[in-house]
Write a protein that holds these residues in place. Sequence first.
Motif, PDB file in Angstrom:
ATOM      1  N   ASP A 715      -7.298  -7.692  10.422  1.00 54.97           N
ATOM      2  CA  ASP A 715      -6.368  -8.077   9.521  1.00 54.97           C
ATOM      3  C   ASP A 715      -5.747  -6.657   8.621  1.00 54.97           C
ATOM      4  O   ASP A 715      -4.659  -6.634   8.266  1.00 54.97           O
ATOM      5  N   TYR A 716      -6.698  -5.785   8.372  1.00 55.50           N
ATOM      6  CA  TYR A 716      -6.226  -4.817   7.572  1.00 55.50           C
ATOM      7  C   TYR A 716      -5.187  -3.749   8.361  1.00 55.50           C
ATOM      8  O   TYR A 716      -4.460  -3.232   7.671  1.00 55.50           O
ATOM      9  N   THR A 717      -5.184  -3.873   9.655  1.00 52.70           N
ATOM     10  CA  THR A 717      -4.216  -3.403  10.309  1.00 52.70           C
ATOM     11  C   THR A 717      -2.830  -3.609  10.202  1.00 52.70           C
ATOM     12  O   THR A 717      -1.524  -3.480  10.545  1.00 52.70           O
ATOM     13  N   LYS A 718      -2.691  -5.103   9.571  1.00 45.45           N
ATOM     14  CA  LYS A 718      -1.508  -5.698   9.327  1.00 45.45           C
ATOM     15  C   LYS A 718      -1.161  -5.653   7.671  1.00 45.45           C
ATOM     16  O   LYS A 718      -0.509  -6.382   7.146  1.00 45.45           O
ATOM     17  N   GLY A 719      -1.795  -4.861   6.960  1.00 49.12           N
ATOM     18  CA  GLY A 719      -1.398  -4.584   5.551  1.00 49.12           C
ATOM     19  C   GLY A 719      -2.404  -5.399   4.636  1.00 49.12           C
ATOM     20  O   GLY A 719      -2.392  -5.041   3.587  1.00 49.12           O
ATOM     21  N   ARG A 720      -3.302  -6.204   5.288  1.00 44.03           N
ATOM     22  CA  ARG A 720      -4.238  -6.805   4.485  1.00 44.03           C
ATOM     23  C   ARG A 720      -5.590  -5.978   4.242  1.00 44.03           C
ATOM     24  O   ARG A 720      -6.550  -6.156   4.678  1.00 44.03           O
ATOM     25  N   TYR A 721      -5.277  -5.080   3.353  1.00 41.81           N
ATOM     26  CA  TYR A 721      -6.277  -4.096   2.742  1.00 41.81           C
ATOM     27  C   TYR A 721      -5.859  -3.898   1.333  1.00 41.81           C
ATOM     28  O   TYR A 721      -4.910  -4.120   0.820  1.00 41.81           O
ATOM     29  N   SER A 722      -7.177  -3.295   0.430  1.00 45.65           N
ATOM     30  CA  SER A 722      -6.709  -2.769  -0.812  1.00 45.65           C
ATOM     31  C   SER A 722      -7.134  -1.501  -0.991  1.00 45.65           C
ATOM     32  O   SER A 722      -8.356  -1.008  -0.585  1.00 45.65           O
ATOM     33  N   LEU A 723      -6.353  -0.538  -1.288  1.00 43.68           N
ATOM     34  CA  LEU A 723      -6.625   0.738  -1.561  1.00 43.68           C
ATOM     35  C   LEU A 723      -6.288   1.112  -2.952  1.00 43.68           C
ATOM     36  O   LEU A 723      -5.152   0.990  -3.468  1.00 43.68           O
ATOM     37  N   LYS A 724      -7.627   1.341  -3.985  1.00 45.60           N
ATOM     38  CA  LYS A 724      -7.159   1.647  -5.213  1.00 45.60           C
ATOM     39  C   LYS A 724      -7.301   3.130  -5.464  1.00 45.60           C
ATOM     40  O   LYS A 724      -8.615   3.667  -5.353  1.00 45.60           O
ATOM     41  N   LYS A 725      -6.508   3.722  -6.191  1.00 45.47           N
ATOM     42  CA  LYS A 725      -6.843   5.258  -6.529  1.00 45.47           C
ATOM     43  C   LYS A 725      -6.858   5.405  -7.931  1.00 45.47           C
ATOM     44  O   LYS A 725      -5.921   4.867  -8.460  1.00 45.47           O
TER      45      LYS A 725
END
Length: 799
Positions: A715-725
């Motif tokens: 799912d992460y390849t479809k944008g379902r990820y969270s990246l916090k900077k």
Amino acid sequence: MILNTELEYKGNLFPADITDYKKDVDVLHFSTSNNIILQLTVLRDSLLRFRYTTVGKFDNDFSYAINEDASRGYNHLEITDDDKKYIVTTSKLICHIHKADLRKSIFDAKDHTLICEDELGFHWEESYELGGDIVKMSKAAQNGESYYGLGDKPQHINLKGRRFENWATDSYAFGKDTDPIYKAIPFYTGLHHGKSYGIFFDNTFKTFFDFCQERRNVTSFWAQGGEMNYYFIYGPKMQDVVTSYTDLTGTPELPPLWALGYHQCKWSYYPESNVKEITNKFRELKIPCDAIYLDIDYMEGFRCFTWSKDHFPEPKRMVKELADDGFKTVVIIDPGIKIDNAYSVFKEGLDKDYFCKRADGPYMKGKVWPGECYFPDFTRPEVREWWAGLFKELVEDIGVKGVWNDMNEPAVMDVPGKTFPADVRHDYDGNPCSHQKAHNIYGMQMARATYHGLKRFNYPKRPFVITRSAYSGTQRYTSTWMGDNVASWEHLQIANIQAQRLALSGFSFAGSDIGGFAEQPNGELYARWIQLGAFHPFCRTHSSGDHGDQEPWAFDEEITNVVRKFIEIRYELLPYLYTAFYQYAHDNVPMLKSLVLFDQEDSQTHYRTDEFICGNQLLICPINEPNSQGRRMYIPKGEWYNFWTKELVSGGKEAWVEADLDSMPIFVKAGAIIPKYPVQQYVGEKDIEELTLDVYYKNGKEDSELYEDANDGYDYTKGRYSLKKFNLAGTDDKLIIRIHKRGKYMTSYSTFKINLFGLPFKVASIKVDNEYVDLKDVKFNGANTLVISKEFTNLQIKA
């Protein structure tokens, strides 16, 4: 045949003068009067490829190493010439090609400093013994130059003054000077005058590298066949060289998070009752563990893709019961297929003519664990496809989660060279060749086929593969370990160096057999090794089993407690390690950084071997001598917090660091924000309801990242990820943390528990997203701990 004696020196032949030049977009061709052609390809402003032929034409351009998605394109390309040379200019580099002899000099386009120049340059030797050319390249070493890389060589991190051979070799119980060893990664990085470059010699024949050993001011590399074909990569930062090489040869996709947990292995856990006894003990003693490995004894007579009916009568049931208890089952698969007409895998391979053959026709026969075997030719696409299909039952039906490829150098017993004879033939994806050319990529292509099998049958979950042998680019498909090491303090040091060197060579997902494979460690050595292994991307205990047990509880209670403590630290740091893996997979940044990679400006780092950076912000230094209460170590420039005492120290110097048996030197970079999970017995045991952020104050600025997704699946390849900077900025009376967020993944937790370390002031007020909050509302307890919604974007803490 060249008759001009001026072009021959000590049996070596050289290019003559350039007679023709032509340009085809980004490919430049320089031809000489004795039929040599240099093809220079400008891949990027900082990346040039040099390819030579001695026969007036090039073979088919094919490489297993190069990633087809590697970055291409440059901002500027200009070619001029004068009486003596052609001048190729990009926005980063200037390359001079001398008209008299094809020799090259490469300069930094900004300040025109010399980066790398040919000494003799390209030359070759006609070898009647090999029936072809030995192709050679020599470079002038610059003053104070240091060299790094070449994969898993078990020697000092700095290669200067040494010579190496790349020929994948089964090296049981290797030592610190053993060479060649399991992997062939013909890439190195040079560093001088604060500037770094890399050379990747993409030649799969037996290759050699000499770093100023034979001649003090000359570095050279050569191969017993094939082309002189190499890539020149410019930094000037060493980390840019390593990331460019990693981009060129590729990175893996994200592994399932459990693959970053702790793994337990032995030759061999059997029968089923023994496997259950081991896994039950982990849960009883509350020592986290995610994977249990089955070595060759799980098979029927060592036949791959079979199960011993006596030892594992119902593998599907067993694997499910293990899974219900949080254990993923990983099984070994070797390349040797037993010659046995009643064995379906052998029969099918024989019927389809999939096995390697000798030059005069018969199948290549070699002895390994099952006895006499044939070996699939993994350089044929249809054989890789067949091999991938063989995993259907293991993975889809029985439920195995990972596969471990061993003996794939390829290793053969009872023969002097421990491998195939030179006359074995391979398809090489439609470029037929002898084993001389295919040997170094045999294990890589086996791992590739295995990876595609697991990916197909484990879908929609992610595959996990581990290989022993590798060539450049193998990191796209698999993790690795350093092979059959020894239970000794020296090997603890070697494991540390090898993991750093592999990371410098584009292969981060690596670790050693914790505690040593051969011989028996004592409890102290095992505990110290676990401490190091907890900070290696791949973390597995493995032993040969013939010398007693090597589980975390195999020594005494004190050792068991130390081991548990460090495995728990690893599980707390899983979000940090997973973020480091994301940075590796996405940005090509190595997960481990030797100090020289971390700070090349500081010449003190150029020869440091013990200390390394895990991720971007943890400084690790193992204790590698017995009876130690601490050690001297080098702390890099900047400010660092002692992980245990939270004391702040300034770097750029050596320091004595206390470290009793239950401790090791760990420091955290000032300004870092380290994400932590609660301790779990295995990945996914608990729903994470609150994420801890350890915030280390800095008077100044520091950036940190946190990457999260579903921990498995695509799912992460479809944008379902969270990246916090996280951007941290501190002053004498204020600390500000800003968060920039990307991605659509919703984490299971709703709050952050923030631990503030090193604040130089007493907290009087807290603002969240520009609004003051009551200290009680964020559970601020005076011990510099607060709980806050994960949705915040701006946190201000003031005196």
